[in-house]
Write an enzyme that holds these catalytic residues in place. Structure first.
Site, PDB file in Angstrom:
ATOM      1  NE  ARG A  86      -2.370  -1.343   3.620  1.00  0.00           N
ATOM      2  CZ  ARG A  86      -1.741  -0.186   4.215  1.00  0.00           C
ATOM      3  NH1 ARG A  86      -1.879   1.000   4.336  1.00  0.00           N
ATOM      4  NH2 ARG A  86      -1.476  -0.627   5.582  1.00  0.00           N
ATOM      5  CE1 TYR A 216       1.526  -6.725  -3.414  1.00  0.00           C
ATOM      6  CE2 TYR A 216       0.352  -5.466  -2.044  1.00  0.00           C
ATOM      7  CZ  TYR A 216       1.125  -6.674  -1.949  1.00  0.00           C
ATOM      8  OH  TYR A 216       1.263  -8.051  -1.619  1.00  0.00           O
ATOM      9  CE  LYS A 225      -6.563  -3.688   5.045  1.00  0.00           C
ATOM     10  NZ  LYS A 225      -6.671  -3.286   6.437  1.00  0.00           N
ATOM     11  CG  HIS A 245      -7.089  -2.233  10.693  1.00  0.00           C
ATOM     12  ND1 HIS A 245      -5.654  -1.840  10.355  1.00  0.00           N
ATOM     13  CD2 HIS A 245      -7.110  -3.502   9.836  1.00  0.00           C
ATOM     14  CE1 HIS A 245      -4.848  -3.007   9.722  1.00  0.00           C
ATOM     15  NE2 HIS A 245      -5.825  -3.633   9.248  1.00  0.00           N
ATOM     16  CB  SER A 267      -0.652  -3.429   8.318  1.00  0.00           C
ATOM     17  OG  SER A 267      -1.469  -2.862   7.406  1.00  0.00           O
ATOM     18  CB  CYS A 269       0.388  -6.847  14.157  1.00  0.00           C
ATOM     19  SG  CYS A 269       1.719  -4.952  14.180  1.00  0.00           S
ATOM     20  CG  ASP A 294      -7.965  -6.846   7.205  1.00  0.00           C
ATOM     21  OD1 ASP A 294      -6.917  -6.710   8.024  1.00  0.00           O
ATOM     22  OD2 ASP A 294      -7.852  -5.934   6.502  1.00  0.00           O
ATOM     23  NE  ARG A 385      -0.070  -8.618   2.777  1.00  0.00           N
ATOM     24  CZ  ARG A 385      -0.531  -7.936   3.277  1.00  0.00           C
ATOM     25  NH1 ARG A 385      -1.608  -8.338   3.743  1.00  0.00           N
ATOM     26  NH2 ARG A 385      -0.179  -7.201   3.615  1.00  0.00           N
TER      27      ARG A 385
HETATM   28  C1  OXD Z   1      -3.307  -4.375   5.268  1.00  0.00           C
HETATM   29  C2  OXD Z   1      -3.682  -5.749   5.057  1.00  0.00           C
HETATM   30  O1  OXD Z   1      -2.555  -4.151   5.233  1.00  0.00           O
HETATM   31  O2  OXD Z   1      -4.837  -6.343   5.619  1.00  0.00           O
HETATM   32  O3  OXD Z   1      -3.267  -3.962   6.860  1.00  0.00           O
HETATM   33  O4  OXD Z   1      -3.525  -5.119   3.430  1.00  0.00           O
HETATM   34 MN    MN Z   2      -5.148  -5.606   7.248  1.00  0.00          MN
END
Ligand code: OXD
Ligand code: MN
Length: 601
Positions: A86, A216, A225, A245, A267, A269, A294, A385
């Site tokens: 991102r 991406y 998002k 989130h 993100s 974690c 998420d 991913r």
């Molecule tokens: C993030 C995702 O970046 O979930 O938080 O992809």
């Molecule tokens: Mn996320």
């Protein structure tokens, strides 16, 4: 629709999900007139369409077919090496005024931004197919569900969105033909995938997203998002619900008592790992089930918060995923999965750092270059991913389609902190919990471009995702709290505290069940705790650590409060609030003063 280019691309009978809604048709017409595609493909999300698009993608090298015996119906995509995460610096919230976007968002003027983007989109799909994707976020019958349309010139986006959302006919049915119905307009074009022309722009007041120049994940799967969080949070405030989130998981005791908890971690974690946790042997009979990994959309019902997962799949970080860290994720990604930017082995399988099989003697890395274990480069990109349907998850919760959502007993905040923050503690009440969320911080990861490992404040893990003024967002949390008669208890966790030797003190992964168990005990009024200046802290014997190979010194270190570190932490909270330029609600300033005062007592 007479002026549209004929839909010559899909074979007969495929992709005929044209909506019967004038507002949508007019918008598609407008975008087609601007971008001038070769043809228009109305996606219906059917199996037949999917197979057709997979075939086309393989022919055009958008996807590579993997070894179908090892990973059935799975494919590898390589993004442009300049386009692997991102891009927060190119992400904009274009509200009518800068104040509405607030101090934490990049703002640009909506009129000027529309003009700039329209300029970039002129003829952008010439020679390309324009796909129109209808989708629903949330269970179709949920009062929280939202409809979106994404126009894109990327087949990778279509194939990914079919995994990540409920796509096709189901969305058209719910939308109906009311020209005033609420739905999100998403436009995406790859352009020439040039970072200089890469902009992810949100116009919350128009329920519109325009994303150009990237191919991406979070930049282009606009459902995630962009809609579910940035536009979602803006709508949530206006409509009195919450877009967060957060993962959502269910915990069931051997006696059959069940609780749901939602957890906000920044993100990369470990949200996906926590959402799919398998309890260790010692917790035999306990079951953890996944609602989402998420995003949580939550509404108030009977004085409680109820949550749904708006998504239909997982877009998770691959490196580090293994049978040790997350067996349920490994089973989920064993088939019907799109991999992005992992390594390809010589026998057509995938590999990444942290996978618990020997590294291959030779592979093709995420950039398409030869790789051996001696290479200095990583084989898989750190932000590579998987995109996989949630129905692949063996631990999927049976109430995943429940429209009203599941009742939330606890909210957990957490980040990646080497020091200062104990393994777990509980807020004194809702407003104190909001303060814990508002002052959350974490060491940065590869999920966004930029330096990795720097501590940054990331309130409620929403820093990159809150679609309006963060001060108003904090106030919205406080206002929601006033309407709850049975609010979730709020906790903070830190799996990442390190000892003086620089090693993690806590084993993490499945062992996080021990912390979860204490949280559930607290929800049931049975868990012990000590009152500390930062909140309710378990003492070592309040945590069930039986059969865990950890020494008591590590446990003491995990739970200790270092007053000097906390003086610095409180100063950092103050500095952070000051940096937001006066938008922080009085109540949270008061919470900070009370925290400082409790350390003085
Ligand atoms: C993030 C995702 O970046 O979930 O938080 O992809
Ligand atoms: Mn996320």
């Amino acid at each position: 629709m007479k002026n549209l280019a004929p839909a010559i691309f899909p074979p007969e009978g495929v992709a005929d999900a044209k909506p019967d809604n004038k507002a949508v048709l007019d918008w598609v017409h407008e975008i087609a007139t601007l971008t001038q595609p070769e043809n228009i493909f109305w996606c219906d999300g059917s199996e037949r369409e999917h197979e057709f698009l997979i075939g086309e993608s393989v022919n055009q090298n958008v996807l590579m077919e993997l070894n179908q015996e090892r990973v059935p119906r799975s494919y590898l995509h390589r993004s442009n090496p300049n386009d692997v995460a991102r891009v927060e610096q190119f992400t904009f919230v274009c509200t009518p005024t800068k104040e509405e976007a607030g101090p934490t968002n990049n703002w640009s003027d909506p009129t000027e931004t529309y003009a700039k983007l329209r300029g970039l989109l002129v003829g952008a799909m010439r020679g390309r197919t324009m796909f129109v994707i209808p989708y629903i976020m949330g269970p179709a019958d949920s009062p929280l569900a939202k409809i979106g349309f994404e126009i894109t010139d990327s087949k990778y986006v279509v194939l990914s969105l079919r995994i990540m959302t409920r796509m096709g006919e189901i969305a058209l049915k719910r939308l109906g033909n009311d020209p005033n119905a609420e739905w999100n307009r998403g436009v995406h074009s790859l352009l020439d995938v040039n970072p200089e022309r890469r902009f992810i722009c949100h116009f919350p007041q128009d329920n519109t997203i325009i994303s150009v120049g990237s191919g991406y994940g979070g930049n282009v799967l606009l459902s995630k998002k962009c809609l579910a969080l940035r536009i979602g949070s803006y709508l949530a405030r206006k409509q009195n619900w919450m877009a967060e989130h957060m993962l959502i998981l269910g915990v069931e005791s051997p006696e059959g008592r069940k609780h749901y908890v939602a957890a906000a971690f920044p993100s990369a974690c470990g949200k996906t790992n926590f959402a799919m946790l398998i309890p260790p042997e010692h917790f035999k009979g306990w079951k953890v089930t996944t609602i989402g990994d998420d995003i949580a959309w939550m509404q108030i019902r009977n004085g409680r918060l109820y949550a749904v997962n708006p998504e239909n799949g997982y877009f998770g970080v691959v490196p580090g995923t293994s049978n040790r860290s997350n067996p349920n994720a490994m089973r989920s990604i064993a088939h019907d999965t799109i991999y992005t930017n992992v390594a390809l082995t010589d026998d057509g399988d995938v590999w990444w750092e942290g996978r618990d099989v020997e590294p291959p003697a030779h592979a093709i890395d995420w950039r398409g270059n030869d790789w051996t274990p001696q290479s200095s480069e990583k084989a898989a990109h750190p932000n590579s991913r998987f995109t996989t349907p949630m129905r692949n998850n063996p631990a999927l919760d049976p109430d995943i389609e429940k429209g009203e959502g599941v009742p939330i007993s606890a909210i957990i905040f957490g980040g990646r902190r080497s020091d200062t923050v104990p393994l777990v503690y509980q807020a004194f009440d809702w407003n104190h919990g909001v303060y814990l969320g508002a002052t959350m911080a974490s060491e940065t990861t590869a999920a966004a471009t930029g330096a990795v490992g720097r501590v940054r404040r990331d309130p409620m893990a929403m820093l990159p995702f809150c679609g309006y003024n963060i001060g108003d967002y904090f106030q919205h949390w406080l206002d929601i709290g006033k309407q709850l008669t049975k609010p979730p208890l709020i906790f903070n966790v830190n799996w990442f505290r390190k000892g003086t030797d620089g090693k993690f003190l806590w084993p993490g992964f499945g062992e996080n069940m021990r912390v979860l168990k204490w949280i559930i005990d607290r929800c049931e009024g049975s868990g012990g705790a000590l009152k500390s200046p930062i909140g309710w802290l378990p003492s070592p014997h309040d945590l069930d650590l039986a059969e865990l190979d950890i020494d008591h010194i590590a446990v003491d270190e995990l739970l200790c409060l270092d007053h000097e570190e906390w003086q610095k932490e409180i100063a950092a909270h103050e500095e952070y609030f000051d940096s937001l330029g006066g938008v922080v609600p009085e109540e949270l300033q008061k919470q900070r003063e009370q925290l400082a005062e409790r350390f003085r007592l």
